[in-house]
Write a protein that holds these residues in place. Structure first.
Motif, mmCIF file in Angstrom:
data_model
loop_
_atom_site.group_PDB
_atom_site.id
_atom_site.type_symbol
_atom_site.label_atom_id
_atom_site.label_comp_id
_atom_site.label_asym_id
_atom_site.label_seq_id
_atom_site.Cartn_x
_atom_site.Cartn_y
_atom_site.Cartn_z
ATOM 1 N N LEU A 392 0.816 -1.209 0.000
ATOM 2 C CA LEU A 392 0.000 0.000 0.000
ATOM 3 C C LEU A 392 0.855 1.266 0.000
ATOM 4 N N ALA A 393 1.951 1.241 0.728
ATOM 5 C CA ALA A 393 2.838 2.404 0.747
ATOM 6 C C ALA A 393 3.432 2.658 -0.629
ATOM 7 N N ARG A 394 3.793 1.595 -1.327
ATOM 8 C CA ARG A 394 4.350 1.777 -2.671
ATOM 9 C C ARG A 394 3.286 2.262 -3.656
ATOM 10 N N VAL A 449 -5.868 -9.313 -6.473
ATOM 11 C CA VAL A 449 -7.197 -8.724 -6.336
ATOM 12 C C VAL A 449 -8.264 -9.808 -6.367
ATOM 13 N N LEU A 450 -8.208 -10.679 -7.376
ATOM 14 C CA LEU A 450 -9.206 -11.739 -7.477
ATOM 15 C C LEU A 450 -9.132 -12.688 -6.293
ATOM 16 N N ALA A 451 -7.914 -13.026 -5.866
ATOM 17 C CA ALA A 451 -7.760 -13.942 -4.738
ATOM 18 C C ALA A 451 -8.350 -13.346 -3.466
ATOM 19 N N ASN A 452 -8.151 -12.049 -3.234
ATOM 20 C CA ASN A 452 -8.694 -11.411 -2.039
ATOM 21 C C ASN A 452 -10.224 -11.415 -2.059
ATOM 22 N N LEU A 453 -10.822 -11.073 -3.216
ATOM 23 C CA LEU A 453 -12.280 -11.025 -3.292
ATOM 24 C C LEU A 453 -12.891 -12.422 -3.121
ATOM 25 N N LEU A 454 -12.292 -13.423 -3.768
ATOM 26 C CA LEU A 454 -12.825 -14.778 -3.616
ATOM 27 C C LEU A 454 -12.618 -15.292 -2.199
ATOM 28 N N LEU A 541 -6.860 -5.241 5.520
ATOM 29 C CA LEU A 541 -6.217 -4.522 4.428
ATOM 30 C C LEU A 541 -6.539 -5.110 3.056
ATOM 31 N N GLY A 542 -7.296 -6.216 3.023
ATOM 32 C CA GLY A 542 -7.547 -6.896 1.750
ATOM 33 C C GLY A 542 -8.279 -6.011 0.756
ATOM 34 N N LEU A 543 -9.428 -5.431 1.155
ATOM 35 C CA LEU A 543 -10.188 -4.591 0.236
ATOM 36 C C LEU A 543 -9.497 -3.261 -0.040
ATOM 37 N N ALA A 544 -8.703 -2.766 0.894
ATOM 38 C CA ALA A 544 -7.912 -1.554 0.632
ATOM 39 C C ALA A 544 -6.892 -1.808 -0.474
ATOM 40 N N ILE A 545 -6.275 -3.011 -0.440
ATOM 41 C CA ILE A 545 -5.332 -3.371 -1.505
ATOM 42 C C ILE A 545 -6.068 -3.526 -2.831
ATOM 43 N N VAL A 546 -7.254 -4.144 -2.806
ATOM 44 C CA VAL A 546 -8.054 -4.284 -4.031
ATOM 45 C C VAL A 546 -8.352 -2.907 -4.625
ATOM 46 N N ASP A 547 -8.793 -1.972 -3.783
ATOM 47 C CA ASP A 547 -9.116 -0.627 -4.263
ATOM 48 C C ASP A 547 -7.889 0.060 -4.845
#
Length: 587
Positions: A392-394, A449-454, A541-547
């Motif tokens: 997220l920082a990067r 992204v897909l792995a986090n949502l699933l 932090l999963g959905l924050a990373i997806v966003d």
């Protein structure tokens, strides 16, 4: 010749269109300038209306004053003509002594002896003179004009009330002059009370007349004197026409000069508005923003100058606040990146020592073994958390991702297969098009992204739930149902796009949680989680990373949820002609 005519026609039409093209723009500019919604329009219209009202007031007052003056002058001429007509008739009647018994038998076309001399003696052209005996006209004439009274006009003259002649002309002429054949010269107008004047329309004489009627020197007679009002009407009409021309020119000049003055006066205010518009178009939520230099109009002695000075001070404060915010965010990102990077080494060491201790061949107490396993588990979880924070920082720092063609169809198949292995108590469905769908981006991050949502769909839905993964090129993007709560992050990409949706039939997301769903360290309510242990292991932090990853790919993500349905939609730009298409893996 026919060919020449055909070639000239379109050219002439094109020339006409080119000449007419600026006209709509010019008319729209004038309409916008004179619009009552704008300050310039109100000032210009108000100025023109004020001058128009003043012009009308001046015109009315001028006409009234001129009319009174002309009527007063005409009345004075009429009184003088009445005096002259009375004296001449008196003198003539004393010398000629016409028989009054015959007056009733003489019609208006006959002329009494000596009256013709009176009618031509010093009277203004158009002066009307008449001698009445009872209700009949004994004598009538008009100086240098045709005089043939109609019966209606004679009746109007007979109805006029007769007044006594002024005292200055009733004393009679000098007896010494009775022997003369000609009447004496007319006397100047008397200073005594004038005879009443009446305005009547004598159609046979061609218009309105100002008339006086006084009793004659002979018993039973009356003298009528009149002057036409045509000269007064003509003068007033000429003055009114001149006033219309002058006031129209004044209004046109006021409109042109007022527009120029208002435009020049409001130019500093327009510069303030233009600068404010440029500020609103700047991405103020970005890390570093360069604001305009301000407006040059900052003279505190003027109203617009005070507005400009206040606007410049506001820009200075906003720029300083944005700079401080950007610096603070940059320091925070550096701290998060540096801390995450530095924590990875000691966490790896902790995990290594915990694994080494668990491999000790000697007997180890059960409590120590349990503690070492917990150290190993928590260090692994902390390692995942540190990796997420570093990512997220990067992304916040704007680190560029890889830009390669990515087969979303293959990614959907792989991530769904992994989720099916991890959650065998769920039903997993795939809805993919026949042809591969490709986008430009970072394959590893899109896989994440897909792995986090699933993973969230499997973790936060009860056993037996169905999770559907659908991929569509150029979607129609239907609207959400009114009973479903939704939230969207990012900007919808323009042009060709692809939609990747993940839908489950679980209990849904609480509406109060949706606005903060993509914020960092946001965890779902435990009632939606399958078990407390799974919920406790979530880092938030999963959905924050997806966003963040979707935004880095110039896409947007939205979520729609209600009891029995939760749907995540990812919209990404579609790659139409990739340079190299990866091979699609079978299910």
């Amino acid at each position: 010749m026919p060919g020449g005519l055909r070639s000239d026609g379109p050219a002439a039409a094109g020339t006409a269109r080119a000449g007419d093209a600026p006209r709509p723009r010019r008319l729209s500019w004038i309409a916008a300038l004179l619009s009552f919604r704008t300050i310039s329009g109100r000032l210009i219209v108000g100025l023109v209306v004020l001058i128009a009202v003043a012009s009308v007031a001046v015109s009315v007052e001028t006409d009234n004053s001129l009319n009174r003056s002309l009527m007063s002058s005409l009345n004075q001429e009429l009184q003088s003509a009445t005096d002259s007509w009375y004296q001449c008739v008196q003198h003539t009647s004393m010398n000629d002594n016409p028989d009054p018994d015959d007056s009733g038998q003489t019609d208006s076309s006959q002329t009494a002896p000596g009256y013709g001399v009176c009618s031509q003696d010093g009277q203004a052209p158009g002066t009307f003179e008449a001698v009445l005996t009872g209700t009949s006209v004994r004598y009538q004439t008009a100086v240098r004009a045709v005089c043939d009274l109609s019966a209606t006009d004679k009746a109007a003259l007979a109805k006029l009330p007769a007044s006594s002649p002024p005292p200055s002309i009733t004393s009679g002429p000098d007896t010494s002059s009775s022997v003369e054949s000609s009447p004496p010269p007319p006397k100047p107008a008397s200073t005594a009370a004038p005879a009443p004047a009446y305005i009547r329309t004598l159609s046979s004489l061609g218009g309105e007349y100002m008339l006086t009627k006084v009793t004659g020197p002979e018993q039973g007679t009356a003298l009528v004197t009149g002057l036409p009002l045509a000269t007064v009407d003509t003068t007033l009409r000429h003055v009114e026409n001149d006033e219309r021309l002058v006031f129209a020119a004044v209004l046109l000049l006021a409109l042109v000069m007022g527009t120029a003055i208002v435009e020049l006066s409001l130019r500093p205010l327009r510069r303030v508005a233009a600068t404010a518009t440029r500020v609103t178009e700047l991405p103020l939520d970005a890390g570093e923003v360069t604001l305009p230099a301000g407006v040059p109009d900052s003279d505190p002695r003027t109203e617009v100058g005070r507005v400009g000075a206040a606007f410049n001070r506001m820009l200075f404060h906003v720029e300083r606040a944005l700079g401080r915010r950007a610096a603070s965010e940059a320091r925070l990102r550096r701290f998060a990146a540096d801390a995450s990077h530095e924590l990875r080494t000691p966490l790896s060491a902790i995990r290594g020592y915990a694994e080494l201790a668990l491999r000790h061949p000697g007997p180890v107490p059960e409590e120590v073994t349990h503690a070492l396993k917990r150290v190993q588990s928590e260090s692994a979880r902390m390692g995942v958390l540190v990796d997420d924070l570093l990512l997220l920082a990067r992304l916040d720092a704007g680190r560029p991702l890889e830009r390669e063609p990515v087969d979303l169809s293959r990614l959907a198949i792989e991530t769904t297969s992994d989720a099916r292995v991890a959650r065998t108590d769920h039903r997993w469905r795939l809805d993919l098009p026949d042809e591969p769908i490709l986008v430009t981006g970072d394959e590893h991050r899109l896989h994440q992204v897909l792995a986090n949502l699933l993973s969230n769909a499997g973790k936060h839905t009860p056993p037996g739930s169905t999770v559907s993964v659908a991929l569509t090129a150029d979607p129609a993007l239907p609207g959400n149902s009114p009973e479903a709560a939704s939230v969207q992050r990012g900007v919808l990409p323009q042009g060709p796009r692809v939609e990747l949706s993940i839908t489950d039939d679980g209990p849904g997301i609480p509406p109060e949680l949706l606005p903060e769903l993509f914020e960092r360290f946001t965890r779902a309510d435990t009632s939606r989680a399958r078990d407390a242990t799974a919920a406790g292991k979530s880092t938030g932090l999963g959905l924050a990373i997806v966003d963040a990853v979707v935004a880095a790919h110039e896409g947007c993500i939205s979520v729609t949820s209600r009891p029995g349905m939760t749907r995540f939609d990812i919209i990404l730009p579609l790659l139409r002609e990739p340079a190299e298409q990866p091979q699609t893996s079978p299910v």
